[in-house]
Scaffold this active site. Structure first.
Site, mmCIF file in Angstrom:
data_model
loop_
_atom_site.group_PDB
_atom_site.id
_atom_site.type_symbol
_atom_site.label_atom_id
_atom_site.label_comp_id
_atom_site.label_asym_id
_atom_site.label_seq_id
_atom_site.Cartn_x
_atom_site.Cartn_y
_atom_site.Cartn_z
ATOM 1 N N GLU A 50 -6.218 -6.822 10.589
ATOM 2 C CA GLU A 50 -5.124 -7.786 10.718
ATOM 3 C C GLU A 50 -3.875 -7.175 11.345
ATOM 4 O OE1 GLU A 50 -3.868 -5.464 7.246
ATOM 5 O OE2 GLU A 50 -5.795 -6.152 7.993
ATOM 6 N N SER A 76 0.817 -1.217 0.000
ATOM 7 C CA SER A 76 0.000 0.000 0.000
ATOM 8 C C SER A 76 0.851 1.269 0.000
ATOM 9 C CB SER A 76 -0.943 0.015 1.203
ATOM 10 O OG SER A 76 -1.898 -1.016 1.109
ATOM 11 N N GLY A 112 -2.960 3.452 -4.254
ATOM 12 C CA GLY A 112 -3.548 4.193 -5.366
ATOM 13 C C GLY A 112 -4.973 4.670 -5.150
ATOM 14 N N HIS A 163 -7.170 -1.586 9.331
ATOM 15 C CA HIS A 163 -6.612 -2.924 9.103
ATOM 16 C C HIS A 163 -6.855 -3.823 10.309
ATOM 17 C CE1 HIS A 163 -4.320 -2.324 5.319
ATOM 18 N NE2 HIS A 163 -4.395 -1.053 5.692
ATOM 19 N N GLN A 213 -12.985 1.071 0.014
ATOM 20 C CA GLN A 213 -13.288 2.179 -0.891
ATOM 21 C C GLN A 213 -13.910 1.675 -2.199
ATOM 22 O OE1 GLN A 213 -9.362 3.810 -1.173
ATOM 23 N NE2 GLN A 213 -9.269 4.293 1.008
ATOM 24 N N ASN A 264 -3.595 2.865 7.132
ATOM 25 C CA ASN A 264 -2.686 3.311 6.081
ATOM 26 C C ASN A 264 -3.493 3.629 4.831
ATOM 27 O OD1 ASN A 264 -0.676 3.746 4.209
ATOM 28 N ND2 ASN A 264 -0.271 1.572 3.908
ATOM 29 N N CYS A 272 -9.562 -1.609 3.703
ATOM 30 C CA CYS A 272 -8.813 -0.430 3.242
ATOM 31 C C CYS A 272 -9.193 -0.061 1.805
ATOM 32 C CB CYS A 272 -7.310 -0.663 3.392
ATOM 33 S SG CYS A 272 -6.349 0.870 3.396
ATOM 34 N N LEU A 273 -8.331 -0.305 0.806
ATOM 35 C CA LEU A 273 -8.714 -0.009 -0.575
ATOM 36 C C LEU A 273 -9.950 -0.802 -0.962
ATOM 37 C CD1 LEU A 273 -8.064 1.402 -3.291
ATOM 38 C CD2 LEU A 273 -6.636 -0.579 -3.856
ATOM 39 N N GLY A 327 -4.736 7.085 2.034
ATOM 40 C CA GLY A 327 -4.744 8.489 1.646
ATOM 41 C C GLY A 327 -6.057 8.928 1.029
#
Length: 361
Positions: free
Chosen positions: A333, A45, A221, A331, A250, A288, A246-247, A290
């Site tokens: 994990e 990431s 990304g 996260h 999204q 983590n 996370c991603l 952005g």
């Protein structure tokens, strides 16, 4: 060895170089974790980013290859205040300097990381050059002019073909946008049969694998660049249990009809507080990212907010009103960081064991 970082606003920080000898350009971010530098550097990431550690002493317990979160690093550099060259830990195999040489990561230490972090917080994430040599103004300009923010890093960091990990439990298809090993370890602890597929695997191919659930992994990304995955999730979320991290969170939000946006400087560290709205219980989490999900955009999508960030009220988790579909921005994990929310893996496993996706619900 000389080391310096050059920011796009003209600021220069000079220090000492370590790790790989060279020059890199990337997006400057900061991480507030006190430990876990090895996991951070090998987390896909962080692809394309130069990481500033806010904790002053880094490297004191060395490195151990068992704690890498991927086979290689996609980070562009590491900036720290103090480097420990003689680690003290019975499990240490080597020091951080040697690890960074092996992974080809440029490092600079002796920097005022507090000043640098304040600059990022005030101005936002920015372009940065990290080098262990003095650069001329023309060289600096050339690096900045030729660097572009690669929003589609997910296309590079994940698997290129389908791979399988045997297990006796539920069959999970893990869509790899840059998955951390500890997500896979958590599924293995539950005896899951895991099939890891590339980020752009079509709906028809996934369904042909006869999965009992889908896990959308973390990764680097802009989530809007995952066009193929968004279309796949739109089709699959009414068929099978889906868990996004996370991603993946999204991407699930976009598939449901929500919107995402780039944050000023993101959340990166192992000490971010969130609240589980249903349980009315707070947790410290590892984060983590952005980008974030726009809370207002979820109205009318069938998704409800389940977790909220305690610092800035950003969306930290969502779930569907009646489908076994949910995701979290943090996260569960850990690696590095707390694993207090690992119960979410049990929630995903239970959905699969209850027969969702097999016509029983």
């Amino acid at each position: 060895m000389y080391g310096a970082i050059y920011l796009e606003d003209g600021t220069v920080y000079e220090g000492k170089g370590f790790g790989f000898e060279g020059t890199s350009c990337g997006e400057l971010v900061f991480n507030t974790s006190m430990t876990g530098y090895q996991e951070i550097l090998t987390d896909p990431s962080y692809a394309g980013q130069i990481i500033t550690m806010t904790y002053p002493l880094i490297g004191n317990y060395g490195v151990n290859s068992n704690y890498n979160e991927a086979k290689k690093s996609y980070a562009k550099g590491l900036i720290i205040k103090s480097l420990c060259e003689k680690p003290s830990n019975f499990m240490s195999e080597n020091n951080l300097d040697k690890m960074m040489k092996d992974l080809k990561i440029v490092g600079v230490y002796g920097i005022d990381t507090r000043s640098l972090t304040k600059k990022i917080r005030n101005s936002g994430a920015m372009k940065c050059i990290i080098s262990n040599k003095v650069l001329k103004s023309e060289e600096i300009k050339n690096y900045f002019d030729n660097w572009r923010c690669e929003d589609d890093w997910m296309k590079e960091v994940g698997v290129k073909g389908i791979c399988k990990i045997e297990g006796t439990g539920p069959k999970v298809v893990l869509v790899d946008f840059g998955v951390k090993k500890n997500i896979i370890r958590n599924l293995m602890k539950k005896n899951c049969e895991i099939i890891v597929v590339p980020y752009n695997t079509p709906y028809e191919v996934i369904m042909a694998l006869n999965p009992e659930g889908i896990l959308l992994s973390n990764g680097p990304g802009d989530p809007k660049c995952a066009v193929e995955a968004i279309e796949m999730v739109k089709k699959i979320m009414s068929k099978l249990p889906v868990f996004g991290i996370c991603l993946g969170h999204q991407i699930l939000s976009l598939a449901a009809g929500g919107e995402t946006y780039k944050m000023k400087f993101g959340h990166r560290g192992g000490n971010h507080g969130v609240i589980d709205i249903k349980l009315d219980k707070s947790f410290i989490t590892s984060q983590n990212h952005g980008y974030a999900v726009q809370g207002e955009s979820l109205k009318g999508t069938g998704m409800i907010e389940t977790f909220k960030n305690l610092n800035d009220d950003t969306v930290e988790g969502i779930e569907h009103e009646y489908l076994p579909v949910f995701s979290v921005q943090f996260h569960p994990e850990g690696a590095p960081g707390p694993e207090d929310t690992s119960y979410l893996f049990d929630k995903f496993i239970n959905y699969m064991k209850e027969g969702w996706g097999k016509g029983e619900k």
